[in-house]
Design an enzyme around this catalytic site. Structure first.
Site, PDB file in Angstrom:
ATOM      1  N   ASP A  65      -1.463  -2.556  -7.645  1.00  0.00           N
ATOM      2  CA  ASP A  65      -1.435  -2.327  -6.212  1.00  0.00           C
ATOM      3  C   ASP A  65      -2.074  -3.505  -5.474  1.00  0.00           C
ATOM      4  O   ASP A  65      -3.272  -3.758  -5.618  1.00  0.00           O
ATOM      5  CB  ASP A  65      -2.207  -1.033  -5.924  1.00  0.00           C
ATOM      6  CG  ASP A  65      -2.098  -0.630  -4.475  1.00  0.00           C
ATOM      7  OD1 ASP A  65      -0.957  -0.430  -4.025  1.00  0.00           O
ATOM      8  OD2 ASP A  65      -3.126  -0.547  -3.799  1.00  0.00           O
ATOM      9  N   THR A  98       2.134  -4.012   0.820  1.00  0.00           N
ATOM     10  CA  THR A  98       1.023  -4.971   0.947  1.00  0.00           C
ATOM     11  C   THR A  98       1.312  -6.268   0.198  1.00  0.00           C
ATOM     12  O   THR A  98       1.092  -7.348   0.725  1.00  0.00           O
ATOM     13  CB  THR A  98      -0.280  -4.373   0.397  1.00  0.00           C
ATOM     14  OG1 THR A  98       0.004  -3.722  -0.821  1.00  0.00           O
ATOM     15  CG2 THR A  98      -0.868  -3.391   1.351  1.00  0.00           C
ATOM     16  N   THR A  99       1.808  -6.146  -1.027  1.00  0.00           N
ATOM     17  CA  THR A  99       2.087  -7.356  -1.795  1.00  0.00           C
ATOM     18  C   THR A  99       3.135  -8.189  -1.070  1.00  0.00           C
ATOM     19  O   THR A  99       2.991  -9.411  -0.928  1.00  0.00           O
ATOM     20  CB  THR A  99       2.600  -6.979  -3.205  1.00  0.00           C
ATOM     21  OG1 THR A  99       1.796  -5.917  -3.695  1.00  0.00           O
ATOM     22  CG2 THR A  99       2.525  -8.140  -4.142  1.00  0.00           C
ATOM     23  N   ASP A 396       0.512   5.723  -2.006  1.00  0.00           N
ATOM     24  CA  ASP A 396       1.564   4.898  -1.402  1.00  0.00           C
ATOM     25  C   ASP A 396       2.804   5.736  -1.151  1.00  0.00           C
ATOM     26  O   ASP A 396       3.370   5.728  -0.065  1.00  0.00           O
ATOM     27  CB  ASP A 396       1.990   3.760  -2.355  1.00  0.00           C
ATOM     28  CG  ASP A 396       0.988   2.612  -2.378  1.00  0.00           C
ATOM     29  OD1 ASP A 396      -0.084   2.756  -1.754  1.00  0.00           O
ATOM     30  OD2 ASP A 396       1.272   1.585  -3.024  1.00  0.00           O
TER      31      ASP A 396
HETATM   32  P1  ADP Z   1       4.384  -3.749  -2.302  1.00  0.00           P
HETATM   33  O1  ADP Z   1       2.906  -3.794  -2.472  1.00  0.00           O
HETATM   34  O2  ADP Z   1       4.850  -4.841  -1.394  1.00  0.00           O
HETATM   35  O3  ADP Z   1       4.901  -2.414  -1.948  1.00  0.00           O
HETATM   36  P2  ADP Z   1       5.569  -3.296  -4.889  1.00  0.00           P
HETATM   37  O4  ADP Z   1       5.051  -3.858  -6.162  1.00  0.00           O
HETATM   38  O5  ADP Z   1       5.401  -1.853  -4.642  1.00  0.00           O
HETATM   39  O6  ADP Z   1       4.953  -4.156  -3.734  1.00  0.00           O
HETATM   40  O7  ADP Z   1       7.115  -3.669  -4.831  1.00  0.00           O
HETATM   41  C1  ADP Z   1       7.909  -3.328  -3.719  1.00  0.00           C
HETATM   42  C2  ADP Z   1       9.258  -3.984  -3.821  1.00  0.00           C
HETATM   43  O8  ADP Z   1       9.947  -3.552  -4.990  1.00  0.00           O
HETATM   44  C3  ADP Z   1      10.127  -3.645  -2.644  1.00  0.00           C
HETATM   45  O9  ADP Z   1      10.700  -4.821  -2.144  1.00  0.00           O
HETATM   46  C4  ADP Z   1      11.193  -2.719  -3.236  1.00  0.00           C
HETATM   47  O10 ADP Z   1      12.413  -2.810  -2.554  1.00  0.00           O
HETATM   48  C5  ADP Z   1      11.293  -3.258  -4.626  1.00  0.00           C
HETATM   49  N1  ADP Z   1      11.872  -2.319  -5.598  1.00  0.00           N
HETATM   50  C6  ADP Z   1      11.535  -1.028  -5.837  1.00  0.00           C
HETATM   51  N2  ADP Z   1      12.315  -0.508  -6.822  1.00  0.00           N
HETATM   52  C7  ADP Z   1      13.160  -1.492  -7.214  1.00  0.00           C
HETATM   53  C8  ADP Z   1      14.198  -1.600  -8.196  1.00  0.00           C
HETATM   54  N3  ADP Z   1      14.515  -0.574  -8.995  1.00  0.00           N
HETATM   55  N4  ADP Z   1      14.826  -2.778  -8.318  1.00  0.00           N
HETATM   56  C9  ADP Z   1      14.490  -3.811  -7.540  1.00  0.00           C
HETATM   57  N5  ADP Z   1      13.526  -3.791  -6.607  1.00  0.00           N
HETATM   58  C10 ADP Z   1      12.881  -2.650  -6.434  1.00  0.00           C
HETATM   59 MG    MG Z   2       4.861  -0.636  -3.087  1.00  0.00          MG
END
Ligand code: ADP
Ligand code: MG
Length: 540
Positions: A65, A98-99, A396
């Protein structure tokens, strides 16, 4: 600082003041911000890696996270701290993304540095970035959808956390919680529909995640404070207090001289009577459950047990607040108020029973109330670090579902929206902009590609091939009724595809806010050309 003067130099700051100016200040700030972004880049997306954070005491957090990693990192550099603020804002406003926000801010700064090296002034870059921000709003209006599958939204937010394999199970709980809140919430916060303050989380190590359950009402991870007290109260009348239940001691230091053994007995009897009076007063009000934030005197516990009152002591303040909200009890600070007519205190009600039950090995008190509005997730899992990571993922996801529920607008994920926005900016750069501004807009458009590219890289796919095929779809393909190129992103499980069909979607607010805060931070850092160590704020 020294100003040349015919009469000799004038010093306006103490000698030895640290100062970093011009390009040096800029590139130092940019480098620091980029370093933070780079540190969390590998955690983005479902296939993102985890970080192990170890504090001075040796405590370990394993997480994916972004907000947690940045919060726990011991960061000194002022520009790096500004990047961390982005993560905080993002988490407060949207619970997720956030990331993304941090990586994007880092990439915008990286591209800006290249522009500065080509002698484009930061002011030009900042104003071009703001123009991009406006264009992004307009384009998002076109990309936004309102046909929402909430389970998909929850699952998209849950992927990537260790919760991966159990995402359908937890995703469904998130949706159930938000819809339960919407049906009977008492107070409203998020656009009149869901108040996440009513969601409580109780962790119990032991068992499987699939043993987790959602309850209407509140669960306290506590036990009754005397074994003679009832396990269950069917029609509860609840007193909540944040004052200890004990003999009142005077504030002054007083010593009592005892000259006769009878006086000791009289003194103790006096104390006992005080406790008895408090208990009798509580009984006389028909109270059968006492929830106390502080300690309860042993003798009071004994009397409570005798009159069949279930009492719980040393309850956390946050639990006291949640219980007050859900039962309608006013938190009593002074037990004497019970003597007043009823206007000064409110007892709490619970539509179901209150019961102590064991969860695994742990006793817990269940305030069962399907209609009070509050819900509790009893989260189970094998080990404490695992349960904690699931907790972060759950927070989240339930937040994201609530945001989608409140706003009713989503966009496609997997980098698709960022590519579509990038395409719109490339178009914008070709319209009526000057050479320098055009370069800055193009740089922004390129920076947006960091999201799909990082998702691809983290999934171990080939960034060159996959990005080329995505760009080709976004820039060259025409939309038809069944084919929407702007929905194409990368599914880390299956490659390039339509994200709406794959069910990879997220609230518009998450994407919009991530871009907005990235622009704000990048421009703020770019406009700094002088870093001067200043005096500490506050009284000298
Ligand atoms: P953040 O802290 O920004 O939420 P995450 O590590 O939760 O970072 O990643 C979020 C990203 O992962 C988003 O851009 C979302 O669209 C993407 N995402 C989620 N599931 C998938 C998937 N199955 N394939 C590709 N991208 C995905
Ligand atoms: Mg996320």
């Amino acid at each position: 600082m020294m100003i040349p003067n015919t009469n000799g130099p004038i010093f306006i700051m103490k000698e030895g003041t640290e100062r970093n100016q011009g390009r040096a200040a800029q590139s130092n700030n940019i480098a620091a911000a980029k370093a933070v972004a780079d540190a969390i880049r590998t955690t983005l997306g479902p296939k993102g890696m985890d970080k192990m954070l170890v504090d001075e005491g040796g405590d370990v957090i394993i997480t994916n996270d972004g907000a947690t990693i940045l919060r726990e990192m011991d960061i000194e550099h002022p520009a790096a701290k500004m990047i961390i603020e982005v993560a905080k804002t993002q988490e407060q406003e949207c619970y997720d993304g956030t990331t993304t926000a941090v990586i994007l801010a880092g990439e915008l700064l990286k591209k800006s540095e290249e522009l500065i090296e080509q002698n484009i002034h930061p002011t030009v870059i900042c104003s071009a970035f703001r123009k991009c921000g406006d264009q992004i709003q307009t384009t998002l209006d076109d990309l936004t959808m309102s046909d929402i599958n909430y389970l998909d939204i929850a699952k998209t937010a849950l992927t990537g956390k260790s919760a991966g394999s159990i995402k359908t199970f937890l995703g469904q709980i998130c949706v159930d919680i938000v819809s339960a809140l919407d049906n009977n919430s008492r107070t409203t916060q998020l656009k009149g529909s869901v108040d996440l303050d009513l969601v409580n989380l109780v962790k119990a190590v032991g068992g499987e995640v699939q043993d987790s359950e959602m309850y209407g009402g509140i669960i306290l991870p506590k036990e009754r404070c005397h074994s003679g007290m009832p396990h269950r109260v069917n029609t509860p009348n609840i007193l909540i207090t944040n004052s200890p239940i004990e003999v009142k001691t005077t504030e002054m230091d007083a010593s009592i001289q005892i000259t006769d053994p009878n006086q000791i007995t009289a003194f103790l009897e006096q104390e006992e009577k005080q406790i008895k009076d408090i208990v009798n007063l509580i009984v006389s009000k028909g109270i059968n459950v006492v929830v106390c934030q502080k300690e309860i005197d042993d003798l009071a516990k004994h009397y409570f047990a005798k009159v069949n009152i279930l009492a719980i002591e040393k309850v956390k303040k946050s639990d006291i607040d949640a219980l007050s909200l859900s039962t309608g009890a006013k938190i009593l600070t002074n037990l004497d108020d019970l003597n007043d007519d009823d206007s000064n205190y409110d007892l709490g009600q619970c539509h179901g029973a209150i019961e102590e039950k064991k969860v695994g090995e742990m006793p817990m008190i269940f305030f069962d109330d399907p209609v009070c509005g509050a819900v509790t997730l009893l989260l189970r899992g094998g080990t404490a670090p695992f349960v904690e990571e699931i907790e972060r993922a759950f927070e989240d996801a339930v937040g994201v579902v609530a945001v989608a529920w409140a706003d009713n607008t989503i966009v496609t994920g997997g980098g698709s929206t960022f590519l579509a926005l990038s395409g719109a900016l490339h178009k914008l750069s070709k319209e009526n902009s000057s050479g320098r501004e055009r370069m800055a807009i193009e740089a922004f458009a390129d920076a947006l590609e960091i999201v799909p590219r990082t998702l691809i890289e983290n999934a171990g796919l080939d960034p060159v091939d996959e990005m080329a095929s995505l760009r080709n779809i976004h820039h060259n393909k025409k939309a038809t009724e069944e084919y929407n190129p702007s929905h194409y992103g990368v599914n880390v499980e299956g490659g390039v595809m339509d994200m709406a069909e794959a069910g990879i979607c997220e609230p518009r607010r998450v994407v919009e806010q991530a871009i907005k805060s990235a622009i704000e931070t990048a421009t703020m850092i770019l406009r700094i050309d002088d870093v001067i160590s200043s005096r500490k704020a506050g009284p000298q």
